[in-house]
Design a protein around this motif. Structure first.
Motif, PDB file in Angstrom:
ATOM      1  N   CYS A  80       0.852  -1.187   0.000  1.00 52.44           N
ATOM      2  CA  CYS A  80       0.000   0.000   0.000  1.00 52.44           C
ATOM      3  C   CYS A  80       0.883   1.231   0.000  1.00 52.44           C
ATOM      4  CB  CYS A  80      -0.930   0.037   1.214  1.00 52.44           C
ATOM      5  SG  CYS A  80      -1.734   1.660   1.383  1.00 52.44           S
ATOM      6  N   ASN A  82      -0.635   4.348  -0.249  1.00 55.34           N
ATOM      7  CA  ASN A  82      -1.539   5.469  -0.017  1.00 55.34           C
ATOM      8  C   ASN A  82      -1.064   6.309   1.164  1.00 55.34           C
ATOM      9  OD1 ASN A  82      -3.945   7.101   0.022  1.00 55.34           O
ATOM     10  ND2 ASN A  82      -4.741   5.553  -1.362  1.00 55.34           N
ATOM     11  N   ILE A  83      -1.818   7.375   1.437  1.00 55.76           N
ATOM     12  CA  ILE A  83      -1.320   8.430   2.321  1.00 55.76           C
ATOM     13  C   ILE A  83      -0.859   7.958   3.704  1.00 55.76           C
ATOM     14  CG2 ILE A  83      -3.688   9.151   2.912  1.00 55.76           C
ATOM     15  CD1 ILE A  83      -0.797  11.607   2.529  1.00 55.76           C
ATOM     16  N   ALA A  84      -1.676   7.175   4.408  1.00 59.86           N
ATOM     17  CA  ALA A  84      -1.293   6.796   5.770  1.00 59.86           C
ATOM     18  C   ALA A  84      -0.026   5.936   5.756  1.00 59.86           C
ATOM     19  CB  ALA A  84      -2.441   6.065   6.455  1.00 59.86           C
ATOM     20  N   CYS A  85       0.083   5.068   4.771  1.00 59.86           N
ATOM     21  CA  CYS A  85       1.271   4.230   4.658  1.00 59.86           C
ATOM     22  C   CYS A  85       2.465   5.050   4.181  1.00 59.86           C
ATOM     23  CB  CYS A  85       1.009   3.059   3.721  1.00 59.86           C
ATOM     24  SG  CYS A  85      -0.091   1.839   4.471  1.00 59.86           S
ATOM     25  N   CYS A 121      -5.039   2.082  -0.731  1.00 61.94           N
ATOM     26  CA  CYS A 121      -5.321   1.751   0.678  1.00 61.94           C
ATOM     27  C   CYS A 121      -5.984   0.381   0.850  1.00 61.94           C
ATOM     28  CB  CYS A 121      -6.234   2.823   1.244  1.00 61.94           C
ATOM     29  SG  CYS A 121      -6.738   2.525   2.941  1.00 61.94           S
ATOM     30  N   LEU A 122      -5.444  -0.411   1.737  1.00 64.33           N
ATOM     31  CA  LEU A 122      -5.989  -1.742   2.002  1.00 64.33           C
ATOM     32  C   LEU A 122      -6.733  -1.812   3.335  1.00 64.33           C
ATOM     33  CD1 LEU A 122      -3.024  -3.904   0.659  1.00 64.33           C
ATOM     34  CD2 LEU A 122      -5.304  -3.777  -0.314  1.00 64.33           C
ATOM     35  N   GLY A 123      -7.046  -0.658   3.906  1.00 66.77           N
ATOM     36  CA  GLY A 123      -7.823  -0.654   5.145  1.00 66.77           C
ATOM     37  C   GLY A 123      -7.019  -1.142   6.334  1.00 66.77           C
ATOM     38  N   SER A 124      -5.755  -0.787   6.327  1.00 68.83           N
ATOM     39  CA  SER A 124      -4.891  -1.222   7.416  1.00 68.83           C
ATOM     40  C   SER A 124      -4.037  -0.042   7.874  1.00 68.83           C
ATOM     41  CB  SER A 124      -3.996  -2.345   6.880  1.00 68.83           C
ATOM     42  OG  SER A 124      -3.417  -3.031   7.941  1.00 68.83           O
ATOM     43  N   CYS A 125      -4.617   1.148   7.748  1.00 74.00           N
ATOM     44  CA  CYS A 125      -3.880   2.395   7.902  1.00 74.00           C
ATOM     45  C   CYS A 125      -3.320   2.606   9.305  1.00 74.00           C
ATOM     46  CB  CYS A 125      -4.773   3.564   7.526  1.00 74.00           C
ATOM     47  SG  CYS A 125      -6.012   3.161   6.293  1.00 74.00           S
ATOM     48  N   MET A 130       2.212  -1.212   5.417  1.00 71.87           N
ATOM     49  CA  MET A 130       1.749  -2.602   5.333  1.00 71.87           C
ATOM     50  C   MET A 130       1.830  -3.126   3.902  1.00 71.87           C
ATOM     51  SD  MET A 130      -1.381  -2.829   3.659  1.00 71.87           S
ATOM     52  CE  MET A 130      -2.146  -4.253   4.392  1.00 71.87           C
TER      53      MET A 130
ATOM     54  N   GLY B  87      -7.341   5.923   4.849  1.00 70.97           N
ATOM     55  CA  GLY B  87      -7.380   6.372   6.241  1.00 70.97           C
ATOM     56  C   GLY B  87      -8.379   5.584   7.060  1.00 70.97           C
TER      57      GLY B  87
HETATM   58  S1  FES Z   1      -3.199   3.933   3.667  1.00 72.91           S
HETATM   59 FE1  FES Z   1      -2.170   2.064   3.599  1.00 72.91          FE
HETATM   60  S2  FES Z   1      -3.621   0.697   4.358  1.00 72.91           S
HETATM   61 FE2  FES Z   1      -4.686   2.557   4.355  1.00 72.91          FE
END
Ligand code: FES
Lengths: 154, 422
Positions: A80, A82-85, A121-125, A130, B87
Motif C-alpha cells: 500500500c 496510499n497516504i497513511a502508509c 489503501c488496504l484498510g490497514s492504515c 503494510m 485512512g
Molecule cells: S493507507 Fe495504507 S492501508 Fe490505508
C-alpha cells in the motif's frame, strides 16, 4: 477447461442471487483461483456455465483491478502506497522490496516466484506501513520484518 | 472514561465465534426485536438519532421508513462493507473480530424493513474478513439466528457475502448495487433512490457496517441511552480510526463529538518526539484538511461541516512537519484519479488533467500559473460529476491549497520541496 469442481462451484453460486449474471464476480474469482489469473478461456467458461453473453463477463473482468489479466508470481506482494502508509515510509519499503527482489513495480521475478505491485489503501492504515502477500496482511513493517517474511517464503 | 460499546468484544479470545458472542449477551437484541413490531423498531432507531456511519450521515431510521410496507414486494438489505476510503480501517475490525455484532444488526434491520434476503458487500482484499463472515453466517444459520423461521418466529432471512474485486467506487451505494448485479460498478442516476428501485429493481436499504453494528445496542439499551451519548444532532458511540504521524495510531471508540485535539493527544499519544502537527485530514481523504488552530473542533457531522470539512468515516490522518503537503495532495489525488469509474467526463478527464499538473508541480517542473490552473479545474469539476467521487477529490485538493498555498508556490518557484530539501 475448468475443473469439474470449479464448474460445480460456479453453477451453485447462482442460488445466492436473483439473476445468474450476479454470479459473474464470484465466478471470476473461482477462475483466478484455478488458473492464477482470469484467462480468456476461463471467462468463456463462466459465460457458458452462467448462460450469459461472454461480453458481460469480459466487461466485469476488465473493470475490477483484482482480477489479474495476466499471470502473477506464486507470491503477489502488494504494497500500500496510499497516504497513511506513505506517511510512515511506504515508498522506502517499496524501494527496499524492489532492490531485494531485483524487480520493479508490476514485474515478476524470473523464477516466477514474486510479483511486486503498488496498491491503494488496504484498510490497514492504523498499522502502516503494510503489504498484502496473496491473502495475508503484514503490518507495522520495517526492513528487517520484510526480510524475515521474504525468507519465510523461499 | 467512556466504555466502548461497538468494540467491547474485540479483544476477547475467539471474539468472532458465535459462542463467545452469545456468552457476552449476543443475539438478545434479536430476540427482543422479534417480539416488537417492525414499525416500533424503526421508531426506536429514529428516536435514537442514529446517523449513517459510512460518511453521509443520513438518519438511519428515516432511511428504513422509506421502504414500502407492501408485503408482496420483495425487499433487500445490503451492508456496505466496501471500506476503501484511505485512512479508514474501522469496519474491518468489526468484520474480523465481531462479525456477529454486524449479523445481528442486519437481522434486526431486515426484520424491521421486511427483507428476506440480504447481502454483505465486502471489499475483495478483505480475505480474512470475508471468511470470518461466511463462517459466522453458517454458525448463525445453524443456531437459528438466520435462515427459516428465526427463533421460532415467522421471520426468515438469508444472508450472503458478496466479495468486491478492487474498485473504490463500489462504496457508492448505487455502484455497489450494480456490482452485486454482476456489472461494472458505475453509479446510477438518482432518483429513483434505492429505497424505491434498488437491488434487482426492488426496494433496498444500504447501510454501513458500523451503522448496523449500533443497532443491537440500541435495541438492548433503548433509544434514550443512545441519544444521550454525544451531541444531540449526531449522537452515539463513534469509532475513530487514527493513522499517520502520531505515536499510537489505531482505533478509538469514543462518544461522537469528541474534540479532535483530545483524540490526537490524549488517545493517540500525540506527535512523535521533535515533530509538530502540520495538517489533519479529519474524515478520510475526501475531507478537506484542517490545521492546528482547528483542533478543538468536536468530531461530529455538524461541527465539521460548519468548518468546511466533513466527518466522513471518522478516519483521521495526521501529517507532521516532515511531510510535504504537495506530495500529500498528489498522493491522494492519484488515488481518486485511479479510482474514477470513467462514467462521466468531468471526473474521468478532469481528474486526469489535475493529476498531470500536480505531478509536474510536485516533481519540480511546475510552471507559473499552475496553481491557478488547478483551482480553475477544480471549479470546472466541482458539482458537475455524476457521483460524489469527483467532488471529494476536488474538495480535498482545494483544502490543501487553501491552507498551504505557500508550499505549492515554493515547488513552482524553487523547483523543489520546502520540506526535506529535495
Ligand atoms: S493507507 Fe495504507 S492501508 Fe490505508
Amino acid at each position: 477447461m475448468l475443473s469439474e469442481n470449479s464448474v460445480k462451484e460456479i453453477s451453485e453460486l447462482t442460488s445466492k442471487y436473483a439473476t445468474k449474471r450476479s454470479a459473474i464476480m464470484p465466478a471470476l474469482s473461482v477462475v483466478q483461483r484455478e488458473h492464477g489469473y482470469v484467462t480468456e478461456e476461463g471467462m468463456r467458461d463462466v459465460a457458458r456455465i452462467l448462460g450469459v453473453r461472454p461480453v458481460l463477463v469480459f466487461e466485469v473482468a476488465t473493470f475490477y483491478t483484482m482480477y489479474n489479466k495476466k499471470p502473477v508470481g506464486k507470491y503477489h506482494i502488494q504494497v500500500c502506497t496510499n497516504i497513511a502508509c506513505s506517511l510512515l515510509g511506504a515508498e522506502h519499503l517499496m524501494d527496499f522490496l524492489s532492490r531485494r527482489l531485483g524487480i520493479k513495480t508490476k514485474e515478476t521475478t524470473s523464477d516466477k516466484k514474486f510479483t511486486l505491485s503498488a496498491v491503494e489503501c488496504l484498510g490497514s492504515c492504523g498499522t502502516a506501513p503494510m503489504m498484502q502477500i496473496n491473502d495475508n496482511y503484514y503490518e507495522n513493517l520495517t526492513e528487517s520484518k520484510v526480510e524475515e517474511i521474504l525468507n519465510g517464503l523461499r | 472514561m467512556f466504555e466502548p460499546v461497538l468494540l467491547k468484544n474485540i479483544n476477547t479470545p475467539e471474539s468472532y465465534k458465535i459462542d463467545t458472542y452469545i456468552k457476552n449477551g449476543g443475539y438478545e437484541a434479536l430476540k427482543k426485536a422479534l417480539e416488537m413490531n417492525p414499525d416500533s423498531i424503526i421508531q426506536t432507531v429514529k428516536d435514537s438519532g442514529l446517523r449513517g456511519r459510512g460518511g453521509a450521515g443520513f438518519p438511519t431510521g428515516l432511511k428504513w421508513s422509506f421502504i414500502t410496507k407492501d408485503p408482496t414486494i420483495a425487499k433487500y438489505l445490503c451492508c456496505n462493507a466496501d471500506e476503501g476510503e484511505p485512512g479508514t480501517f474501522k469496519d474491518r475490525a468489526i468484520i474480523e473480530y465481531d462479525p456477529h455484532e454486524l449479523i445481528e444488526g442486519m437481522a434486526i434491520a431486515c426484520y424491521a424493513i421486511g427483507a428476506a434476503n440480504s447481502y454483505i458487500y465486502i471489499r475483495g482484499e478483505f480475505a480474512l474478513g470475508a471468511q470470518r463472515l461466511e463462517d459466522a453466517i453458517s454458525e448463525a444459520n445453524a443456531k437459528g439466528y438466520l435462515g427459516k423461521n428465526i427463533l421460532g418466529s415467522k421471520f426468515s432471512l438469508n444472508m450472503y457475502v458478496h466479495r468486491g474485486a478492487g474498485a473504490y467506487i463500489c462504496g457508492e451505494e448505487t455502484a455497489l448495487l450494480e456490482s452485486i448485479e454482476g456489472r461494472r460498478a458505475l453509479p446510477r442516476i438518482k432518483p429513483p433512490f434505492p429505497a424505491q428501485v434498488g437491488l434487482f429493481g426492488k426496494p433496498t436499504v444500504i447501510n454501513n457496517v458500523e451503522t448496523l453494528a449500533c443497532v443491537p445496542h440500541i435495541i438492548n439499551n433503548g433509544a434514550a441511552w443512545f441519544a444521550a451519548i454525544g451531541p444531540a444532532k449526531s449522537p452515539g458511540p463513534k469509532i475513530y480510526g487514527i493513522s499517520g504521524n502520531v505515536n499510537k495510531p489505531g482505533l478509538y471508540e469514543l462518544p461522537m463529538g469528541t474534540p479532535l485535539r483530545e483524540i490526537i493527544y490524549d488517545h493517540a499519544g500525540g506527535m512523535r518526539a521533535g515533530k509538530t502537527l502540520k495538517a489533519v485530514i479529519p474524515g478520510g481523504v475526501s475531507a478537506p484538511m484542517l490545521i492546528e488552530p482547528d483542533l478543538d473542533i468536536p468530531m461530529d457531522f455538524e461541527s465539521l461541516a460548519a468548518k468546511g470539512s466533513m466527518l466522513g468515516s471518522g478516519a483521521i490522518v495526521v501529517i507532521d512537519d516532515s511531510y510535504c503537503i504537495v506530495k500529500a495532495a498528489l498522493r491522494t489525488h492519484e488515488f481518486f484519479h485511479h479510482e474514477s469509474c470513467g462514467k462521466c467526463t468531468p471526473c474521468r478527464e478532469g481528474l486526469d488533467w489535475l493529476v498531470k499538473v500536480l505531478r509536474r508541480v510536485e516533481g519540480g517542473e511546475g510552471e507559473q500559473g499552475d496553481i491557478d490552473l488547478i483551482l480553475k479545474l477544480c471549479v470546472d469539476i466541482f458539482g458537475r460529476t455524476f457521483c460524489p467521487l469527483g467532488d471529494g477529490a476536488v474538495m480535498a485538493l482545494r483544502g490543501a491549497i487553501n491552507h498551504f498555498r505557500n508550499e505549492f508556490e515554493y515547488h513552482v518557484t524553487h523547483k523543489r520541496c520546502m520540506v526535506g530539501g529535495r
